[in-house]
Design a protein around this motif. Structure first.
Motif, short mmCIF file in Angstrom:
data_model
loop_
_atom_site.label_atom_id
_atom_site.label_comp_id
_atom_site.label_asym_id
_atom_site.label_seq_id
_atom_site.Cartn_x
_atom_site.Cartn_y
_atom_site.Cartn_z
N LEU A 1 -11.98 0.95 8.03
CA LEU A 1 -11.15 1.56 7.00
C LEU A 1 -11.84 1.31 5.67
N ARG A 2 -11.74 2.27 4.76
CA ARG A 2 -12.30 2.06 3.42
C ARG A 2 -11.18 2.19 2.39
N LEU A 3 -10.99 1.14 1.63
CA LEU A 3 -10.04 1.15 0.53
C LEU A 3 -10.76 1.56 -0.75
N SER A 4 -10.03 2.27 -1.59
CA SER A 4 -10.55 2.67 -2.89
C SER A 4 -9.62 2.17 -3.98
N CYS A 5 -10.19 1.90 -5.13
CA CYS A 5 -9.40 1.48 -6.29
C CYS A 5 -9.91 2.26 -7.49
N GLN B 1 -7.03 -2.47 -21.96
CA GLN B 1 -6.03 -2.22 -20.93
C GLN B 1 -6.69 -1.47 -19.78
N VAL B 2 -6.43 -1.93 -18.59
CA VAL B 2 -6.97 -1.30 -17.38
C VAL B 2 -5.82 -1.07 -16.41
N GLN B 3 -5.71 0.14 -15.91
CA GLN B 3 -4.73 0.45 -14.88
C GLN B 3 -5.48 0.70 -13.57
N LEU B 4 -4.94 0.14 -12.49
CA LEU B 4 -5.61 0.19 -11.20
C LEU B 4 -4.69 0.83 -10.16
N VAL B 5 -5.25 1.72 -9.36
CA VAL B 5 -4.48 2.38 -8.31
C VAL B 5 -5.29 2.33 -7.01
N GLU B 6 -4.74 1.63 -6.02
CA GLU B 6 -5.41 1.54 -4.72
C GLU B 6 -5.00 2.69 -3.81
N SER B 7 -5.88 3.00 -2.88
CA SER B 7 -5.58 4.00 -1.86
C SER B 7 -6.43 3.72 -0.63
N GLY B 8 -6.08 4.39 0.47
CA GLY B 8 -6.90 4.28 1.67
C GLY B 8 -6.34 3.40 2.77
N GLY B 9 -5.21 2.76 2.52
CA GLY B 9 -4.62 1.93 3.55
C GLY B 9 -4.03 2.77 4.67
N GLY B 10 -3.62 2.09 5.74
CA GLY B 10 -3.01 2.80 6.85
C GLY B 10 -2.89 1.94 8.08
N LEU B 11 -2.52 2.58 9.18
CA LEU B 11 -2.38 1.91 10.48
C LEU B 11 -3.59 2.27 11.33
N VAL B 12 -4.33 1.24 11.75
CA VAL B 12 -5.53 1.46 12.56
C VAL B 12 -5.54 0.48 13.73
N GLN B 13 -6.38 0.77 14.70
CA GLN B 13 -6.52 -0.12 15.85
C GLN B 13 -7.59 -1.18 15.57
N ALA B 14 -7.44 -2.30 16.21
CA ALA B 14 -8.43 -3.37 16.08
C ALA B 14 -9.80 -2.86 16.50
N GLY B 15 -10.81 -3.31 15.75
CA GLY B 15 -12.18 -2.91 16.04
C GLY B 15 -12.66 -1.69 15.28
#
Length: 125
Positions: free
Chosen positions: A18-22, A1-15
């Motif tokens: 962003l770094r997502l983590s799991c 069993q593996v549980q996954l939790v993402e983080s790091g999203g948000g509102l950013v401008q083009a260009g």
């Protein structure tokens, strides 16, 4: 069993970047290939990137993100990352990480047994 939790999203401008983590639970994390997928409103979930089960493993990307996104993993920390550079408005979506048993990655959602809850990325133009 593996549980996954993402983080790091948000509102950013083009260009910008962003770094997502799991974060993954479980002592067998290193026995899973990992993938990142995304789903925009009204669209099907699509493949973004995948990495084989070893740290520093082989990677594969969707054409739409190749050269801009980088997937990596740290098995000692049970973490997977998605570094996203030169973001575009079309990258706006909910991003999911997923775990697939075995060494090889996959572009197919059906190959993955475990999924996180997703993190929203919104890129304004």
């Amino acid at each position: 069993q593996v549980q996954l939790v993402e983080s790091g999203g948000g509102l950013v401008q083009a260009g910008t970047s962003l770094r997502l983590s799991c974060a993954a639970s479980g002592r067998t994390f290193s026995r899973y290939a990992m993938g990142w997928f995304r789903q925009a409103p009204g669209k099907e979930r699509e493949f973004v990137a995948t990495i084989t089960w070893s740290s520093g493993g082989n990677t594969y990307y969707a054409d739409s993100v190749k050269g801009r996104f980088t997937i990596s993993r740290d098995n000692a920390k049970n973490m997977v990352y998605l570094q996203m550079n030169s973001l575009k408005s079309e990258d706006t979506a909910v991003y999911y990480c997923a775990a697939k048993p075995g060494p090889g990655g996959s572009t197919d959602t059906r190959a993955y047994d475990y999924w996180g809850q997703g993190t929203q990325v919104t890129v304004s133009s």
